[in-house]
Design a protein around this motif. Structure first.
Motif, PDB file in Angstrom:
ATOM      1  N   UNK A   1       4.766   6.112   0.226  1.00 58.59           N
ATOM      2  CA  UNK A   1       5.251   5.549  -1.022  1.00 58.59           C
ATOM      3  C   UNK A   1       5.688   4.103  -0.834  1.00 58.59           C
ATOM      4  N   UNK A   2       6.488   3.870   0.204  1.00 52.58           N
ATOM      5  CA  UNK A   2       6.959   2.496   0.468  1.00 52.58           C
ATOM      6  C   UNK A   2       5.786   1.610   0.872  1.00 52.58           C
ATOM      7  N   UNK A   3       4.861   2.153   1.677  1.00 54.98           N
ATOM      8  CA  UNK A   3       3.684   1.367   2.072  1.00 54.98           C
ATOM      9  C   UNK A   3       2.868   0.967   0.853  1.00 54.98           C
ATOM     10  N   UNK A   4       2.800   1.862  -0.136  1.00 59.47           N
ATOM     11  CA  UNK A   4       2.070   1.533  -1.351  1.00 59.47           C
ATOM     12  C   UNK A   4       2.676   0.357  -2.092  1.00 59.47           C
ATOM     13  N   UNK A   5       4.033   0.321  -2.177  1.00 58.50           N
ATOM     14  CA  UNK A   5       4.669  -0.813  -2.848  1.00 58.50           C
ATOM     15  C   UNK A   5       4.454  -2.105  -2.058  1.00 58.50           C
ATOM     16  N   UNK A   6       4.460  -2.012  -0.733  1.00 58.72           N
ATOM     17  CA  UNK A   6       4.210  -3.205   0.092  1.00 58.72           C
ATOM     18  C   UNK A   6       2.802  -3.737  -0.168  1.00 58.72           C
ATOM     19  N   UNK A   7       1.826  -2.822  -0.205  1.00 57.59           N
ATOM     20  CA  UNK A   7       0.449  -3.254  -0.453  1.00 57.59           C
ATOM     21  C   UNK A   7       0.311  -3.891  -1.833  1.00 57.59           C
ATOM     22  N   UNK A   8       1.018  -3.344  -2.813  1.00 56.62           N
ATOM     23  CA  UNK A   8       0.895  -3.855  -4.181  1.00 56.62           C
ATOM     24  C   UNK A   8       1.476  -5.263  -4.317  1.00 56.62           C
ATOM     25  N   UNK A   9       2.568  -5.529  -3.597  1.00 57.56           N
ATOM     26  CA  UNK A   9       3.211  -6.827  -3.754  1.00 57.56           C
ATOM     27  C   UNK A   9       2.678  -7.862  -2.758  1.00 57.56           C
ATOM     28  N   UNK A  10       2.376  -7.451  -1.512  1.00 55.74           N
ATOM     29  CA  UNK A  10       1.862  -8.427  -0.531  1.00 55.74           C
ATOM     30  C   UNK A  10       0.369  -8.687  -0.727  1.00 55.74           C
ATOM     31  N   UNK A  11      -0.363  -7.745  -1.298  1.00 56.68           N
ATOM     32  CA  UNK A  11      -1.770  -7.886  -1.689  1.00 56.68           C
ATOM     33  C   UNK A  11      -2.719  -8.210  -0.529  1.00 56.68           C
ATOM     34  N   UNK A  12      -2.617  -7.504   0.607  1.00 57.67           N
ATOM     35  CA  UNK A  12      -3.662  -7.678   1.629  1.00 57.67           C
ATOM     36  C   UNK A  12      -4.996  -7.087   1.173  1.00 57.67           C
ATOM     37  N   UNK A  13      -4.905  -6.125   0.302  1.00 59.25           N
ATOM     38  CA  UNK A  13      -6.114  -5.589  -0.338  1.00 59.25           C
ATOM     39  C   UNK A  13      -5.814  -5.448  -1.824  1.00 59.25           C
TER      40      UNK A  13
END
Length: 772
Positions: free
Chosen positions: A586-598
């Motif tokens: 869940x936390x990794x998902x928010x990181x991906x959404x805000x940092x946008x590596x993909x």
């Protein structure tokens, strides 16, 4: 004797010679008076008894016999065409012989079909024997109403088929009772004609044709006996296993009926499908009514032309036009009535379906069931009256067609009137088709009402018992519904409160999803956020709304948070151990959404797997491979492993095409051809420029590499690379440049010639002894 009669006898003798020559030549063709091949293979006994006739039994033999009869018929037809006589007697005899042979050929064709039918019946009986006594229902209970309808339809299909087979058996038995008498009469007729021919001066062309006609009729009758016996055997086989199937279906129907349950999805799906058909039918009704107005206007105009007609021909044409438009108006009226009846059938079918499901759910009181059964009986009587009226309409239209056909004969020579009368007849025939279609649809509704009425009758007694049980069970249910589960100083949690809280929790989940989706479509997009940020914000808001709705739901049903205090320790331990992966993703998902590596739409490579990112969720990311396979990847995987994003900054990628040419090739020309292949391709980018590299002197080839850039937004690396290779092969062939292949050179360095000895292989036995 007249000269014409002499000519006729001469032609008859000439024809007889031709027929005799045809009989002697292969394949054998029977002439008048001769026994057909394979139709009778034994002469009459010396004692004067009936001759023994043997006919083909196998399908191939029957096929050959049919072809032989056809050849004989063709011969007689040619003879008839060549005859030109005043009285036409010989032509009429040839026609009768041809008709008799055609009847025999038809019986053989039916006999062959009966043999195939018997084979199919044996196969069906063997398949039915494998399932003898076993239930035909493969699904497990409970069952919905659609499944029950399907089983009932299958049962009725078996029942109708059984009735048809029983009727065929009765017809075959009746035919077998009558055929021996017919065969005896034909045998006597054949013997009498043969006896006449054997008398002095008794052999004439007329008698020979009569004999051939009688022999063909006798052959047809004999084969008809075999045909009826074969059909009888096949139908008796079918009747046996159909009766078994019917008994099995009766048991299955009773079992399915006893295990029916209320299926909301099935009920709604049927109602929705009927509603769509109702909407389309209403549109059709409106269209037909508009066409009717156009036809009425045309009819008024045609009647004006009739009143203005001066000559008889003009009046005849105008009358035909008026009759044509009246016929098309009647056709339109029939189509309108059919559409309105279709609308009625669909609406009543939907109503019947709803009531039947209410019966399954036991949701109807006894009085309503009585009323529905009475209304169903009245509707069945109405439908019977409609059937009789529709049949009278068809009879009236058929009479009108006969009148139109008579008018067509009277209008010969008036092309305009003839064309209009033909169109009138066409309109009347189509009206009959529409009426028949309407009768078919009403018959379906009639069967539904019959089935509905039977189900209502069966339910009346059961409802009486159920109402008594309901009175007793209501008090018991309320006592159970208000049973306390646990309580505290200022609260009490009952089954009713807990159930209501669970329902409100489900509603909270639904409302949270709808509310966050609405915010994502409106407010968040107005703030200029990209798709990844919108998704992340939606996920955060979803959990916030969920928490708020759950707290509100607990407050509404009167359950304080202190009621769950004893669960706090267990819940904490569960979160600490069992849900750590959940929160990690869940936390990794928010990181991906805000940092946008993909981001959604990126092309990524994960462990050698190429895929396009479809959606970044709160716990996992969904990607679709180029083979159209969806892959779910935990969000934590992206933070803990090496991921290649091929389109993070832009969509451009460089292709590398390696090729080897034979030694001795013009390397500068090879370089030009490589660049030409890249420049000619529409998907290869002009900037950066493609370039070719002479990479190495390989062991078998001069090795080159072509580098070219493409935009992955509108091109596929695999497709472009394949196109370039195809193009290079074509260019190399046009310029006599060979693509090198691996090869191995073997050099023998021997001072003396190598001896070669050739010998025959020893026999197998000798080789075995030598091995031992």
């Amino acid at each position: 004797m007249t000269e014409g009669r002499l000519k006729l006898l001469a032609k008859g003798a000439f024809v007889f010679i031709l027929v005799l020559a045809a009989v002697l030549a292969p394949p054998p063709l029977p002439a008048p008076g001769e026994t057909p091949p394979q139709a009778a293979s034994a002469e009459a006994p010396a004692g004067g008894g009936k001759e023994e006739r043997i006919y083909p039994l196998g399908k191939d033999e029957i096929k050959d016999r049919i072809e032989e009869i056809q050849k004989e018929m063709d011969l007689y037809i040619k003879q008839r065409e060549s005859i030109q006589s005043d009285d036409g007697l010989e032509s009429e005899m040839l026609r009768k012989v041809t008709v008799a042979l055609g009847s025999a050929q038809n019986v053989y064709s039916r006999y062959r079909a009966a043999i195939e039918n018997l084979e199919q019946a044996k196969k069906e009986a063997a398949e039915a024997a494998e399932h003898d006594g076993k239930s035909l229902v493969k699904e497990s209970p409970p069952y919905n109403l659609s499944f029950y309808e399907e089983i009932r339809n299958q049962y009725e299909g078996v029942d109708q088929r059984l009735k048809s087979v029983s009727s065929s058996i009765q017809l075959a038995e009746s035919s077998l009772e009558n055929l021996p008498k017919i065969i005896s009469m034909l045998e006597t007729k054949v013997e009498d004609i043969r006896a006449e021919i054997l008398t002095p001066d008794g052999k004439t062309a007329d008698k020979e044709y009569r004999l051939r006609e009688a022999e063909a009729e006798l052959e047809a009758a004999d084969v008809s006996v075999r045909l009826q016996k074969t059909s009888l055997e096949a139908n008796r086989l079918r009747r046996s296993f159909l009766e078994s199937q019917k008994k099995l279906f009766e048991k299955d129907i009773e079992a399915v009926k006893n295990n029916l349950h209320y299926d909301e999805a099935d009920r709604n799906a049927k109602i929705e499908a009927l509603s769509e058909l109702i909407a389309k039918t209403r549109e059709s009704v409106a269209s037909i009514r508009a066409d009717r107005e156009k036809l009425r206007n045309s009819l008024v105009k045609a009647q004006g032309e009739l009143n203005a007609a001066r000559s008889d021909q003009q009046r005849q044409t105008a009358e035909a036009g008026v009759s044509e438009l009246e016929a098309w108006l009647k056709h339109n009226q029939a189509a309108l009535e059919q559409a309105e009846q279709e609308l009625t059938v669909l609406e009543e079918s939907a109503r019947i379906w709803e009531i039947r499901y209410e019966l399954v759910r036991d949701g109807l009181p006894g009085k309503e069931i009585w009323d529905y059964r009475s209304a169903a009986g009245d509707r069945i009587k109405d439908l019977e009256n409609i059937f009789r009226m529709q049949h009278r309409n068809i009879a009236a239209i058929q009479a009108e067609i006969l009148t139109a056909q008579k008018a067509l004969e009277d209008a010969k020579g008036n092309n305009a009137a003839t064309a209009r009368i033909n169109r009138r007849i066409e309109a009347l025939e189509q009206t009959i088709q529409i009426t028949n279609s309407s009768i078919t649809r009403l018959l379906e509704l009639f069967n539904k009402y019959n089935r509905f009425q039977a189900e209502l009758g069966n339910k009346i007694d059961a409802v009486r018992i159920a109402e008594q049980v309901t009175r007793f069970g209501k008090d018991r249910f309320l006592a159970f519904w208000n049973t306390p589960l646990w309580s505290g100083d200022d609260f009490e949690v009952t089954i009713a409160k807990l159930t209501l809280a669970i329902i409100l929790f489900g509603a909270a989940f639904f409302l949270s999803g709808r509310l966050t989706a609405f915010l994502g479509r409106t407010l968040l997009k107005r703030l200029g956020m990209d798709s990844s940020a919108v998704t992340a914000t939606q996920q955060i808001l979803f959990y916030i709304f969920m928490g708020a709705f759950i707290l509100s739901a607990l407050d509404m049903v009167g359950i304080p948070l202190t009621a769950f205090a004893f669960l706090g320790g267990a819940l904490a331990i569960g979160i600490g151990f069992g849900a750590q992966n959940f929160f990690n993703n869940l936390i990794s998902g928010f990181i991906l959404m805000f940092s946008k590596p993909i981001r959604a739409g990126d092309t990524i490579e994960v462990d050698g797997l190429f895929a396009s990112v479809e959606e970044i969720g709160s716990r996992s990311t969904r990607a679709k491979t180029f083979d159209n396979i969806d892959v779910l990847i935990p969000n934590s995987y992206f933070l803990n492993n090496k991921i290649v994003n091929w389109s993070l900054m832009d969509q451009k990628i460089r292709l590398k095409i390696e090729v080897g040419v034979a030694y001795g090739s013009d390397v500068r020309k090879v370089e030009k051809l490589l660049l030409k292949a890249a420049e000619d391709h529409s998907r290869v980018l002009k900037k950066p420029d493609p370039f070719a590299v002479f990479r190495d002197f390989g062991p078998n080839a001069l090795e080159f590499t072509l580098f070219a850039w493409i935009d992955m937004a509108n091109a596929s690396t695999l497709k472009v690379a394949s196109d370039l290779r195809f193009r290079l092969i074509s260019l190399f062939e046009d310029n006599n440049i060979s693509i090198a292949m691996p090869r191995i050179n073997l050099n023998f360095n021997s001072a003396e010639p190598i001896g070669v000895v050739m010998r025959n292989a020893p026999p197998e036995g000798a080789a075995a002894e030598e091995d031992e």
